[in-house]
Design an enzyme around this catalytic site. Structure first.
Site, PDB file in Angstrom:
ATOM      1  N   TYR A 127      -6.541 -27.229 -14.676  1.00 32.81           N
ATOM      2  CA  TYR A 127      -5.920 -28.503 -15.066  1.00 32.81           C
ATOM      3  C   TYR A 127      -6.562 -29.051 -16.342  1.00 32.81           C
ATOM      4  O   TYR A 127      -5.884 -29.648 -17.182  1.00 32.81           O
ATOM      5  CB  TYR A 127      -5.952 -29.515 -13.913  1.00 32.81           C
ATOM      6  CG  TYR A 127      -4.806 -29.260 -12.950  1.00 32.81           C
ATOM      7  CD1 TYR A 127      -3.528 -29.729 -13.233  1.00 32.81           C
ATOM      8  CD2 TYR A 127      -4.987 -28.496 -11.813  1.00 32.81           C
ATOM      9  CE1 TYR A 127      -2.469 -29.466 -12.388  1.00 32.81           C
ATOM     10  CE2 TYR A 127      -3.930 -28.221 -10.962  1.00 32.81           C
ATOM     11  CZ  TYR A 127      -2.666 -28.705 -11.259  1.00 32.81           C
ATOM     12  OH  TYR A 127      -1.610 -28.419 -10.442  1.00 32.81           O
ATOM     13  N   VAL A 167       4.437 -33.453 -15.669  1.00 34.96           N
ATOM     14  CA  VAL A 167       3.210 -34.230 -15.479  1.00 34.96           C
ATOM     15  C   VAL A 167       2.507 -34.447 -16.819  1.00 34.96           C
ATOM     16  O   VAL A 167       1.377 -34.917 -16.868  1.00 34.96           O
ATOM     17  CB  VAL A 167       2.256 -33.514 -14.478  1.00 34.96           C
ATOM     18  CG1 VAL A 167       2.856 -33.489 -13.088  1.00 34.96           C
ATOM     19  CG2 VAL A 167       1.909 -32.091 -14.933  1.00 34.96           C
ATOM     20  N   ASP A 168       3.203 -34.107 -17.925  1.00 30.26           N
ATOM     21  CA  ASP A 168       2.531 -34.072 -19.226  1.00 30.26           C
ATOM     22  C   ASP A 168       2.476 -35.415 -19.965  1.00 30.26           C
ATOM     23  O   ASP A 168       1.815 -35.527 -21.009  1.00 30.26           O
ATOM     24  CB  ASP A 168       3.165 -32.998 -20.128  1.00 30.26           C
ATOM     25  CG  ASP A 168       4.678 -33.175 -20.318  1.00 30.26           C
ATOM     26  OD1 ASP A 168       5.168 -34.314 -20.253  1.00 30.26           O
ATOM     27  OD2 ASP A 168       5.362 -32.150 -20.528  1.00 30.26           O
ATOM     28  N   HIS A 215       6.234 -35.734  -9.869  1.00 30.55           N
ATOM     29  CA  HIS A 215       5.138 -34.823  -9.530  1.00 30.55           C
ATOM     30  C   HIS A 215       3.776 -35.306 -10.017  1.00 30.55           C
ATOM     31  O   HIS A 215       2.832 -34.529 -10.092  1.00 30.55           O
ATOM     32  CB  HIS A 215       5.438 -33.413 -10.056  1.00 30.55           C
ATOM     33  CG  HIS A 215       6.607 -32.765  -9.369  1.00 30.55           C
ATOM     34  ND1 HIS A 215       7.278 -31.669  -9.858  1.00 30.55           N
ATOM     35  CD2 HIS A 215       7.229 -33.077  -8.200  1.00 30.55           C
ATOM     36  CE1 HIS A 215       8.259 -31.341  -9.031  1.00 30.55           C
ATOM     37  NE2 HIS A 215       8.255 -32.185  -8.025  1.00 30.55           N
ATOM     38  N   CYS A 232     -17.685 -41.876  -2.934  1.00 34.96           N
ATOM     39  CA  CYS A 232     -17.942 -41.168  -1.668  1.00 34.96           C
ATOM     40  C   CYS A 232     -18.445 -39.744  -1.856  1.00 34.96           C
ATOM     41  O   CYS A 232     -18.648 -39.026  -0.887  1.00 34.96           O
ATOM     42  CB  CYS A 232     -16.681 -41.169  -0.809  1.00 34.96           C
ATOM     43  SG  CYS A 232     -15.433 -40.026  -1.405  1.00 34.96           S
ATOM     44  N   GLY A 248      16.699 -29.282 -18.743  1.00 38.89           N
ATOM     45  CA  GLY A 248      15.520 -28.415 -18.841  1.00 38.89           C
ATOM     46  C   GLY A 248      14.814 -28.177 -17.528  1.00 38.89           C
ATOM     47  O   GLY A 248      13.587 -28.081 -17.483  1.00 38.89           O
ATOM     48  N   ASN A 270      20.729 -26.993 -20.713  1.00 46.37           N
ATOM     49  CA  ASN A 270      19.764 -25.915 -20.474  1.00 46.37           C
ATOM     50  C   ASN A 270      20.286 -24.680 -21.214  1.00 46.37           C
ATOM     51  O   ASN A 270      21.475 -24.396 -21.141  1.00 46.37           O
ATOM     52  CB  ASN A 270      19.673 -25.625 -18.958  1.00 46.37           C
ATOM     53  CG  ASN A 270      18.458 -24.810 -18.587  1.00 46.37           C
ATOM     54  OD1 ASN A 270      18.129 -23.816 -19.242  1.00 46.37           O
ATOM     55  ND2 ASN A 270      17.767 -25.224 -17.523  1.00 46.37           N
ATOM     56  N   PRO A 271      19.423 -23.946 -21.904  1.00 46.08           N
ATOM     57  CA  PRO A 271      19.921 -22.736 -22.572  1.00 46.08           C
ATOM     58  C   PRO A 271      20.324 -21.648 -21.584  1.00 46.08           C
ATOM     59  O   PRO A 271      21.043 -20.718 -21.942  1.00 46.08           O
ATOM     60  CB  PRO A 271      18.747 -22.266 -23.430  1.00 46.08           C
ATOM     61  CG  PRO A 271      17.584 -23.102 -23.075  1.00 46.08           C
ATOM     62  CD  PRO A 271      18.010 -24.209 -22.176  1.00 46.08           C
TER      63      PRO A 271
HETATM   64  P1  OAD Z   1      10.809 -24.320 -14.755  1.00 49.65           P
HETATM   65  O1  OAD Z   1       9.712 -23.671 -15.568  1.00 49.65           O
HETATM   66  O2  OAD Z   1      11.121 -23.782 -13.413  1.00 49.65           O
HETATM   67  O3  OAD Z   1      12.172 -24.266 -15.566  1.00 49.65           O
HETATM   68  C1  OAD Z   1      12.261 -24.618 -16.920  1.00 49.65           C
HETATM   69  C2  OAD Z   1      13.735 -24.639 -17.300  1.00 49.65           C
HETATM   70  O4  OAD Z   1      13.819 -25.100 -18.638  1.00 49.65           O
HETATM   71  C3  OAD Z   1      14.446 -23.285 -17.258  1.00 49.65           C
HETATM   72  O5  OAD Z   1      15.683 -23.418 -16.566  1.00 49.65           O
HETATM   73  C4  OAD Z   1      14.688 -22.960 -18.736  1.00 49.65           C
HETATM   74  O6  OAD Z   1      15.907 -22.233 -18.942  1.00 49.65           O
HETATM   75  C5  OAD Z   1      14.783 -24.350 -19.314  1.00 49.65           C
HETATM   76  N1  OAD Z   1      14.465 -24.449 -20.751  1.00 49.65           N
HETATM   77  C6  OAD Z   1      13.624 -23.677 -21.487  1.00 49.65           C
HETATM   78  N2  OAD Z   1      13.584 -24.113 -22.763  1.00 49.65           N
HETATM   79  C7  OAD Z   1      14.424 -25.183 -22.837  1.00 49.65           C
HETATM   80  C8  OAD Z   1      14.814 -26.063 -23.881  1.00 49.65           C
HETATM   81  N3  OAD Z   1      14.345 -25.950 -25.115  1.00 49.65           N
HETATM   82  N4  OAD Z   1      15.691 -27.062 -23.578  1.00 49.65           N
HETATM   83  C9  OAD Z   1      16.182 -27.203 -22.326  1.00 49.65           C
HETATM   84  N5  OAD Z   1      15.844 -26.395 -21.315  1.00 49.65           N
HETATM   85  C10 OAD Z   1      14.984 -25.390 -21.556  1.00 49.65           C
HETATM   86  O7  OAD Z   1      10.445 -25.843 -14.712  1.00 49.65           O
HETATM   87  P2  OAD Z   1      10.924 -27.000 -13.736  1.00 49.65           P
HETATM   88  O8  OAD Z   1      12.360 -26.847 -13.383  1.00 49.65           O
HETATM   89  O9  OAD Z   1      10.468 -28.253 -14.344  1.00 49.65           O
HETATM   90  O10 OAD Z   1       6.293 -28.588  -9.743  1.00 49.65           O
HETATM   91  O11 OAD Z   1      10.059 -26.723 -12.477  1.00 49.65           O
HETATM   92  C11 OAD Z   1      10.070 -27.698 -11.495  1.00 49.65           C
HETATM   93  C12 OAD Z   1       8.747 -27.795 -10.840  1.00 49.65           C
HETATM   94  O12 OAD Z   1       8.351 -26.485 -10.485  1.00 49.65           O
HETATM   95  C13 OAD Z   1       7.607 -28.268 -11.718  1.00 49.65           C
HETATM   96  O13 OAD Z   1       7.544 -29.670 -11.821  1.00 49.65           O
HETATM   97  C14 OAD Z   1       6.438 -27.781 -10.928  1.00 49.65           C
HETATM   98  C15 OAD Z   1       6.952 -26.405 -10.552  1.00 49.65           C
HETATM   99  O14 OAD Z   1       6.667 -26.022  -9.309  1.00 49.65           O
HETATM  100  C16 OAD Z   1       5.054 -28.866  -9.279  1.00 49.65           C
HETATM  101  O15 OAD Z   1       4.061 -28.599  -9.912  1.00 49.65           O
HETATM  102  C17 OAD Z   1       5.054 -29.573  -7.971  1.00 49.65           C
END
Ligand code: OAD
Length: 245
Positions: free
Chosen positions: A66, A102-103, A118, A149, A186, A212-213
């Site tokens: 992290y 979380v960024d 998250h 603690c 995204g 989403n691409p």
């Molecule tokens: P993912 O990494 O699963 O998916 C990222 C998505 O972004 C994919 O569908 C890509 O096609 C898309 N993508 C990539 N570049 C892009 C761009 N320039 N513009 C738009 N879309 C783009 O990430 P999340 O869906 O956020 O949770 O994942 C969800 C959760 O999974 C995260 O928050 C995390 C992880 O488990 C926890 O940590 C609890």
């Protein structure tokens, strides 16, 4: 070419929800969650580090991972997608932003009403008391210890297998159910309960838009699918809806 019908729907809607995922930060240079990890961390899967079990097994490893992710995010800037979403918040009084990220980049871009599902990479909690800790003694130990603690400190994020904060969850469920336009941006739409928000909006009659691409499990039900990078599509949407000048 963006559909004109969508622009009108967006401008007329009183309740608009945008749900963002890691893809919205990709153009800032933050690798998406499921992308291969880089450098020292490439031999680990993110899914194997972001769990309570991983923290119990090897707290130093998880803490250091992290710390690495924090330093990575500190070195990048919000991109045009984050900035356009912050502008959308100003243009539409009924606009709500829900993020799985979380960024903190939405906040840095100027969005103020952000529901972070998250958690927050820059928040530190006591692992025993689950309360925020702002300062601690830094003697090089990883993780450092809670000044109250002595339990190990942990990042203020939601790990796989943990439940989401109840207040945030109730809010996002209620907002999704009443949204008229739901933008899924995204996100791979794989992780629950975030993934079910768009479906819930759809079932309640919202117009669902995917940006989403790549295709996701949501693509089949989305009313509008805008294939391409969020950093190009969202600013273009704004420009058509509210032409500059
Ligand atoms: P993912 O990494 O699963 O998916 C990222 C998505 O972004 C994919 O569908 C890509 O096609 C898309 N993508 C990539 N570049 C892009 C761009 N320039 N513009 C738009 N879309 C783009 O990430 P999340 O869906 O956020 O949770 O994942 C969800 C959760 O999974 C995260 O928050 C995390 C992880 O488990 C926890 O940590 C609890």
């Amino acid at each position: 070419m963006l559909p004109g019908g969508l622009i009108d729907l967006l401008k007329d809607a009183t309740e608009v929800v945008a749900l963002t995922g890691a893809g919205v930060s990709a153009e800032s240079g933050v690798p998406t969650f499921r992308d291969a990890q880089t450098g020292l961390w490439s031999r680990y899967r993110a899914e194997d580090l972001a769990t309570p079990a991983a923290f119990q097994r090897d707290p130093a490893l998880v803490w250091n991972w992290y710390a690495w992710r924090r330093s990575l995010v500190e070195g990048v800037k919000p991109n045009p997608a984050h900035l356009a979403l912050a502008t959308l918040e100003q243009r539409l009084p009924g606009f709500h932003l829900i993020t799985q990220n979380v960024d903190g980049l939405h906040f840095r871009a100027g969005s103020r009403k952000v529901l972070a599902l998250h958690g927050d990479l820059f928040l530190t909690l006591c692992s025993a008391e689950k309360t925020p800790v702002e300062t601690w003694r830094d003697d090089g130990e990883a993780p450092p210890r809670c000044p109250r603690c002595d339990a190990p400190l942990r990042p203020g994020v939601v790990w796989f297998g943990e439940t989401l904060p109840q207040d945030v969850l109730s809010k996002v469920l209620a907002l999704s159910a009443v949204s008229q336009v739901f933008l899924s941006i995204g996100t791979s739409a794989l992780v629950q309960p975030a993934a079910s928000l768009a479906r819930m909006a759809y079932e309640s009659g919202a117009v669902v838009v995917e940006i989403n691409p790549e295709a996701t499990p949501l693509s089949d039900i989305a009313h509008f699918v805008l294939r391409g990078p969020a950093g190009e599509i969202i600013p273009a949407l704004l420009e058509i809806a509210w032409p500059a000048g």
